[in-house]
Scaffold this active site. Structure first.
Site, PDB file in Angstrom:
ATOM      1  N   GLY A   1     -21.114   6.037   4.706  1.00 24.13           N
ATOM      2  CA  GLY A   1     -20.166   6.392   3.658  1.00 24.13           C
ATOM      3  C   GLY A   1     -20.719   6.012   2.301  1.00 24.13           C
ATOM      4  O   GLY A   1     -20.800   4.825   1.967  1.00 24.13           O
ATOM      5  N   VAL A   2     -21.119   7.011   1.512  1.00 23.94           N
ATOM      6  CA  VAL A   2     -21.703   6.732   0.194  1.00 23.94           C
ATOM      7  C   VAL A   2     -20.883   7.424  -0.893  1.00 23.94           C
ATOM      8  O   VAL A   2     -21.402   8.061  -1.798  1.00 23.94           O
ATOM      9  CB  VAL A   2     -23.188   7.146   0.134  1.00 23.94           C
ATOM     10  CG1 VAL A   2     -24.043   6.169   0.914  1.00 23.94           C
ATOM     11  CG2 VAL A   2     -23.398   8.568   0.652  1.00 23.94           C
ATOM     12  N   GLY A   3     -19.575   7.267  -0.776  1.00 25.25           N
ATOM     13  CA  GLY A   3     -18.665   7.816  -1.765  1.00 25.25           C
ATOM     14  C   GLY A   3     -18.430   6.838  -2.894  1.00 25.25           C
ATOM     15  O   GLY A   3     -19.370   6.287  -3.480  1.00 25.25           O
ATOM     16  N   LYS A   4     -17.150   6.583  -3.184  1.00 24.57           N
ATOM     17  CA  LYS A   4     -16.778   5.750  -4.323  1.00 24.57           C
ATOM     18  C   LYS A   4     -17.514   4.415  -4.352  1.00 24.57           C
ATOM     19  O   LYS A   4     -18.069   4.011  -5.369  1.00 24.57           O
ATOM     20  CB  LYS A   4     -15.272   5.469  -4.289  1.00 24.57           C
ATOM     21  CG  LYS A   4     -14.391   6.522  -4.928  1.00 24.57           C
ATOM     22  CD  LYS A   4     -12.962   6.004  -4.936  1.00 24.57           C
ATOM     23  CE  LYS A   4     -12.029   6.958  -5.664  1.00 24.57           C
ATOM     24  NZ  LYS A   4     -10.648   6.416  -5.722  1.00 24.57           N
ATOM     25  N   VAL A   5     -17.478   3.692  -3.251  1.00 21.07           N
ATOM     26  CA  VAL A   5     -18.042   2.343  -3.190  1.00 21.07           C
ATOM     27  C   VAL A   5     -19.473   2.353  -2.658  1.00 21.07           C
ATOM     28  O   VAL A   5     -20.347   1.668  -3.182  1.00 21.07           O
ATOM     29  CB  VAL A   5     -17.161   1.428  -2.310  1.00 21.07           C
ATOM     30  CG1 VAL A   5     -17.778   0.037  -2.184  1.00 21.07           C
ATOM     31  CG2 VAL A   5     -15.750   1.335  -2.879  1.00 21.07           C
ATOM     32  N   GLY A   6     -19.696   3.129  -1.612  1.00 21.20           N
ATOM     33  CA  GLY A   6     -20.983   3.094  -0.933  1.00 21.20           C
ATOM     34  C   GLY A   6     -22.171   3.373  -1.822  1.00 21.20           C
ATOM     35  O   GLY A   6     -23.224   2.726  -1.687  1.00 21.20           O
ATOM     36  N   HIS A   7     -22.042   4.315  -2.763  1.00 20.22           N
ATOM     37  CA  HIS A   7     -23.212   4.632  -3.592  1.00 20.22           C
ATOM     38  C   HIS A   7     -23.531   3.505  -4.560  1.00 20.22           C
ATOM     39  O   HIS A   7     -24.702   3.286  -4.908  1.00 20.22           O
ATOM     40  CB  HIS A   7     -23.039   5.976  -4.310  1.00 20.22           C
ATOM     41  CG  HIS A   7     -22.245   5.945  -5.562  1.00 20.22           C
ATOM     42  ND1 HIS A   7     -20.872   5.947  -5.580  1.00 20.22           N
ATOM     43  CD2 HIS A   7     -22.642   5.920  -6.872  1.00 20.22           C
ATOM     44  CE1 HIS A   7     -20.451   5.939  -6.837  1.00 20.22           C
ATOM     45  NE2 HIS A   7     -21.486   5.914  -7.629  1.00 20.22           N
TER      46      HIS A   7
ATOM     47  N   LYS B   1       0.866  -1.179   0.000  1.00 20.49           N
ATOM     48  CA  LYS B   1       0.000   0.000   0.000  1.00 20.49           C
ATOM     49  C   LYS B   1       0.895   1.220   0.000  1.00 20.49           C
ATOM     50  O   LYS B   1       2.059   1.164   0.428  1.00 20.49           O
ATOM     51  CB  LYS B   1      -0.889   0.027   1.249  1.00 20.49           C
ATOM     52  CG  LYS B   1      -2.154   0.838   1.095  1.00 20.49           C
ATOM     53  CD  LYS B   1      -3.221   0.094   0.299  1.00 20.49           C
ATOM     54  CE  LYS B   1      -4.539   0.852   0.311  1.00 20.49           C
ATOM     55  NZ  LYS B   1      -5.604   0.097  -0.365  1.00 20.49           N
TER      56      LYS B   1
END
Length: 380
Positions: free
Chosen positions: A201-207, A97
């Site tokens: 969290g509804v950003g990149k993945v959440g949405h 990472k």
């Protein structure tokens, strides 16, 4: 550009003032590398945890850490998780990472993003293929295209440049498969239909996860620190309910809690007040510290280990390394297997009286040990 292939001369210091002993903190890791390029403002750290199964692959996180020590701790934790994630997903890859310390919004607004990412690309190139990078929090596929102008070891590029594009699509798909497996384990049926799922969290993945849940006839409640992210979900899915904080979400009448923001979401305090029967989300390193998994087990809450269910994005970008080129259908089919992997982890945990987190660790460690050993066999 200054490339440092050893811990920085001065030990990183935390906000509390204590120095971080990098060698002690990274005693499980093969390599920790610092990079500094004052001209572009690049300050980065790459951690290679293990190459027992193959070259390390993991995303680059661009985040305004409070201190270098906080960045180092995060990259060490995240890289270790990537080793276990790749092993459990059945990939011939190790875990690594990277973090870039800074505010990505400010860098982009100043027009300095291309130069910074290209400087970073030369730094990754200098590692000679021990580490492949990809997108993560604060970085996107066009950034990978900039990095690739200086570096051969890049995944997650745009489709226009032969890459897989946005890996958050299959990350969400994998989390959904893991959630289905957990639902079958708890309620007997592999569906979220009629269940209430809280997504933090509804950003990149959440949405993307919200859409999949709604298609499965789940009731969805969301929260996010970004009003823009919440507004986008509400615009696309007006039936979604919104609460104003993670604390309010956790205290609600949920069947499933899905942490999909940054790590450390599951503390003893959060678990003590959690009413959900299942925890299954996309965030990395959800357990705030060792012992939280035991509290979940004692409370009868089924925890689908984060690196087990969120490996869809890794599976997607890893497919770019196939000599025949990336194929979404092949990657999606492999990500569908997260259902079976999650089911196996939960069944193993139940049979042995272990927490799912420990059961997943044991399965991943066994593969790293048994398959990694083969690389010591001389082929001539």
């Amino acid at each position: 550009m200054t490339l440092q292939h050893s811990p920085a001369p001065a030990a990183p210091v935390s906000p509390a003032g204590e120095a971080l002993d990098v060698f002690e903190a990274a005693h499980e890791h093969e390599q920790v590398v610092f990079a500094n390029d004052p001209a572009t403002g690049l300050r980065a750290v790459v951690a290679v945890h293990s190459t027992a199964l193959g070259p390390a692959l993991g995303g680059t996180r661009f985040y305004p850490y409070a201190s270098t020590a906080a960045a180092v701790r995060d990259v060490l934790d995240l890289s270790r998780g990537m080793s276990y994630k790749a092993a459990l997903a059945g990939l011939d890859l190790g875990g690594g990472k990277a973090v870039i310390i800074g505010d990505p919004a400010q860098v982009r607004a100043s027009g300095g993003a291309e130069a910074l990412f290209r400087a970073y690309g030369r730094f990754v190139q200098s590692l000679g293929g021990r580490y492949y990078t990809a997108c993560d929090v604060g970085t996107f596929s066009p950034d990978m295209d900039d990095i690739a102008r200086e570096c051969d070891y890049v995944t997650g590029r745009t489709v226009a440049h032969g890459g897989a594009g946005d890996s958050s699509v299959l990350t969400a798909f994998g989390v959904f498969q893991g959630m289905r497996a957990a639902a079958r384990h708890v309620w007997g049926e592999p569906t979220l239909g009629g269940r209430t799922v809280g997504v933090a969290g509804v950003g990149k993945v959440g949405h993307h996860l919200v859409r999949l849940l709604l298609e499965d006839d789940a009731r969805v409640v969301v929260t996010d620190v970004s009003p823009t992210a919440v507004a986008r979900v509400r615009e696309e899915h007006p039936q979604v309910s919104v609460v104003d904080s993670t604390a309010a979400l956790v205290a609600g009448d949920l069947d499933v809690y899905a942490p999909c923001a940054l790590g450390g979401a599951l503390t003893e305090e959060v678990v003590a007040g959690l009413r959900a029967r299942i925890v299954c989300g996309a965030a990395n390193n959800q357990l705030a510290h060792p012992g939280v998994e035991k509290v979940l087990l004692e409370r009868g809450i089924t925890y689908a280990p984060d690196y087990c269910v969120n490996s869809g994005g890794l599976i997607q970008v890893a497919d770019e390394l196939d000599p025949a080129g990336f194929r979404f259908e092949r990657a999606e089919q492999r990500a569908r297997g997260i259902f079976d992997t999650t089911a196996a982890v939960l069944e193993s945990a139940a049979a042995d009286g272990l927490s799912p987190a420990l059961a997943a660790d044991r399965l991943a460690e066994r593969r790293m040990r048994d398959v990694g050993r083969l690389r010591g066999i001389w082929l001539g």
